[in-house]
Design an enzyme around this catalytic site. Structure first.
Site, PDB file in Angstrom:
ATOM      1  N   TYR A 161       2.829   2.159  -4.271  1.00 12.86           N
ATOM      2  CA  TYR A 161       2.304   0.947  -4.900  1.00 12.86           C
ATOM      3  C   TYR A 161       3.198   0.517  -6.069  1.00 12.86           C
ATOM      4  O   TYR A 161       3.227  -0.650  -6.451  1.00 12.86           O
ATOM      5  CB  TYR A 161       0.863   1.178  -5.371  1.00 12.86           C
ATOM      6  CG  TYR A 161       0.087  -0.104  -5.576  1.00 12.86           C
ATOM      7  CD1 TYR A 161       0.018  -1.066  -4.576  1.00 12.86           C
ATOM      8  CD2 TYR A 161      -0.573  -0.349  -6.772  1.00 12.86           C
ATOM      9  CE1 TYR A 161      -0.696  -2.244  -4.765  1.00 12.86           C
ATOM     10  CE2 TYR A 161      -1.299  -1.520  -6.966  1.00 12.86           C
ATOM     11  CZ  TYR A 161      -1.353  -2.458  -5.965  1.00 12.86           C
ATOM     12  OH  TYR A 161      -2.053  -3.625  -6.156  1.00 12.86           O
ATOM     13  N   LYS A 168      -1.492  -4.338 -12.093  1.00 13.02           N
ATOM     14  CA  LYS A 168      -2.920  -4.501 -11.823  1.00 13.02           C
ATOM     15  C   LYS A 168      -3.779  -3.857 -12.918  1.00 13.02           C
ATOM     16  O   LYS A 168      -4.881  -4.328 -13.204  1.00 13.02           O
ATOM     17  CB  LYS A 168      -3.270  -3.897 -10.460  1.00 13.02           C
ATOM     18  CG  LYS A 168      -2.713  -4.665  -9.276  1.00 13.02           C
ATOM     19  CD  LYS A 168      -3.342  -6.041  -9.126  1.00 13.02           C
ATOM     20  CE  LYS A 168      -2.936  -6.679  -7.800  1.00 13.02           C
ATOM     21  NZ  LYS A 168      -3.520  -8.024  -7.614  1.00 13.02           N
TER      22      LYS A 168
END
Length: 260
Positions: A161, A168
């Protein structure tokens, strides 16, 4: 105190949905859910190529406002909100489902992420939500709901990720601070954290198919969620039933997030 909710429960509400790329997008699931519950939609797209895919969806959902919006282009966002103010005079809900990072920075580890790529990812994926909230708040004259899309990788390390994890995490923190600042105006703010979904954005992640398989195996409910699961969660948060909820990160993942 009792309150009356019309049938459908979001009848006449004005909702801006940003981030639809195609019929598989989380944002499209949100738009479809809001429309099913009676809301009127403003839908945006990115570029001429994006318009090709999104315009038929906007027509299907009977969206009276359909406009280009690239949050990296100065003036685009202001034009969208000016149109909403001109045609509707108010806004009740914003769905921000926008995320992007340069491919090289996204597919490499965080140590190798360039400063430029990190800044670009942060601006488009996180700060655009803050800018959108700033423009939306004056139109939410009787309160409203702001929603943005996060992911489990904001709080726990998810292999591959990479830079989007810190980005995020910043987005979730921004949602909490906006909830605090906008609460006195009756505006509620949430981050939604869906489980892995087969979207165009997710396809840029390395070994994403393995992530999908693992999520399905680990989920207590034994299956993956879909875009309508996310959409109806967002729609619920915009109803009076959720009037005392704000600043939350809500997981829509079949329970994967509770597993060790």
């Amino acid at each position: 105190m009792a309150f009356e909710i019309p049938t459908p429960p979001l009848l006449g509400k004005k909702v801006l949905v940003c981030g639809i790329a195609n019929e598989h997008s989380i944002a499209y699931g949100c738009a479809a859910a809001f429309r099913e519950l009676g809301a009127d939609l403003a839908i945006t797209y990115v570029g001429d190529k994006g318009r090709t895919y999104v315009e038929p969806l906007a027509q299907k959902l009977e969206a009276p406002i359909f406009m280009p919006l690239d949050v990296a282009n100065p003036g685009d966002m202001e034009a969208v909100f000016a149109r909403i103010e001109s045609e509707w005079g108010r806004l009740d809900v914003v769905v921000h489902s926008i995320a992007w990072a340069p491919k090289g920075d996204l597919q490499g580890g965080l140590l190798d992420c360039s400063a430029e790529g990190f800044a670009k990812a942060m601006d488009i994926s996180c700060h655009s939500f803050v800018r959108m909230a700033r423009l939306a708040a004056p139109l939410m004259k009787e309160g409203g709901t702001l929603l943005t899309m996060s992911y489990y990788g904001a709080n726990k390390v998810v292999a591959n990720y990479n830079v989007m994890g810190p980005v995020k995490a910043a987005l979730e923190a921004s949602a909490r601070y906006l909830a605090y600042e906008l609460g006195p105006r009756g505006i509620r703010v949430h981050a939604i954290s869906p489980g892995p979904l087969k979207t165009r954005a997710a396809s840029g992640l390395k070994d994403f198919d393995l992530l999908l398989t693992e999520a399905a195996q680990r989920a207590p409910l034994g299956e993956l969620v879909d875009i309508m699961d996310v959409g109806f969660t967002c729609a619920f948060l915009a109803t009076p039933y959720a009037r005392r909820l704000s600043g939350e990160t809500l997981y829509v993942d079949g329970g994967v997030n509770i597993m060790a």
